[in-house]
Design a protein around this motif. Sequence first.
Motif, PDB file in Angstrom:
ATOM      1  N   PRO A  13       0.832  -1.198   0.000  1.00 56.66           N
ATOM      2  CA  PRO A  13       0.000   0.000   0.000  1.00 56.66           C
ATOM      3  C   PRO A  13       0.873   1.257   0.000  1.00 56.66           C
ATOM      4  O   PRO A  13       2.041   1.215   0.365  1.00 56.66           O
ATOM      5  CB  PRO A  13      -0.798  -0.110   1.293  1.00 56.66           C
ATOM      6  CG  PRO A  13      -0.111  -1.131   2.110  1.00 56.66           C
ATOM      7  CD  PRO A  13       0.755  -1.942   1.220  1.00 56.66           C
ATOM      8  N   ASP A  20      -4.222   0.395  -1.835  1.00 55.21           N
ATOM      9  CA  ASP A  20      -4.887   1.293  -0.886  1.00 55.21           C
ATOM     10  C   ASP A  20      -6.384   0.999  -0.839  1.00 55.21           C
ATOM     11  O   ASP A  20      -6.994   0.987   0.233  1.00 55.21           O
ATOM     12  CB  ASP A  20      -4.639   2.754  -1.276  1.00 55.21           C
ATOM     13  CG  ASP A  20      -3.172   3.152  -1.176  1.00 55.21           C
ATOM     14  OD1 ASP A  20      -2.404   2.484  -0.442  1.00 55.21           O
ATOM     15  OD2 ASP A  20      -2.783   4.127  -1.842  1.00 55.21           O
ATOM     16  N   TRP A  23      -7.034  -2.161   1.197  1.00 51.08           N
ATOM     17  CA  TRP A  23      -7.020  -1.908   2.638  1.00 51.08           C
ATOM     18  C   TRP A  23      -8.278  -1.173   3.075  1.00 51.08           C
ATOM     19  O   TRP A  23      -8.862  -1.488   4.114  1.00 51.08           O
ATOM     20  CB  TRP A  23      -5.766  -1.150   3.048  1.00 51.08           C
ATOM     21  CG  TRP A  23      -5.782  -0.768   4.491  1.00 51.08           C
ATOM     22  CD1 TRP A  23      -5.736   0.494   5.002  1.00 51.08           C
ATOM     23  CD2 TRP A  23      -5.853  -1.637   5.628  1.00 51.08           C
ATOM     24  NE1 TRP A  23      -5.790   0.460   6.383  1.00 51.08           N
ATOM     25  CE2 TRP A  23      -5.860  -0.840   6.784  1.00 51.08           C
ATOM     26  CE3 TRP A  23      -5.924  -3.020   5.780  1.00 51.08           C
ATOM     27  CZ2 TRP A  23      -5.932  -1.373   8.075  1.00 51.08           C
ATOM     28  CZ3 TRP A  23      -5.998  -3.547   7.063  1.00 51.08           C
ATOM     29  CH2 TRP A  23      -5.996  -2.732   8.180  1.00 51.08           C
TER      30      TRP A  23
END
Length: 188
Positions: A13, A20, A23
């Motif tokens: 990430p 990203d 997550w």
Amino acid sequence: MSDDLRQPARITPGTDPKADKLWSMIKDIDVAMMTTFDGDHLRARPMWCSNDLFDGSLYFFTRRSSSKVAEIGRDTHVGLAFAKPGDQNYVSVSGHARVVTDRGLMKELWREPMRTWFPKGTDDPDMALITVTAEAAEYWDSPSASMVFLYGYAKALLTGEPPHPGENEKLGNTGTTSVDADRRTWNA
């Protein structure tokens, strides 16, 4: 021990918008289904994910004496499945697991609800962490199911084609060279 000693490629990430997004989709899902191989069968069980941040690894408290620790000792490949049906978010993560007994890391990741399974807290001598290095992942992010159904029904009636139900992306080494090749209706 692992049959593959090379350093795994990690999903990172901060350098990849898809990582990203991955997550952002799993950070509020507390429980993942972790799948291991027991030598004869795939076995899945619910595991509490203990991450506050995502650095390419996911952490799960366990007992060193558990069968999943023995299974990981024989084959480090694991699968994780995260689902948040109310938001139509679904994530699959594949990677390699290792068992960690670092008390400092356990104290850092400890959350009081874990006391349900570990009444002695981080002083429990049987406590360990399973660290999963995420190497490949896929996610499905869709608008609400009723909206997709209504839109899809109308589109199918008018055009004879199913709707595009939302975003589907692959990360890491998924064994395919084209993401677009797999962007088809995933709920059909």
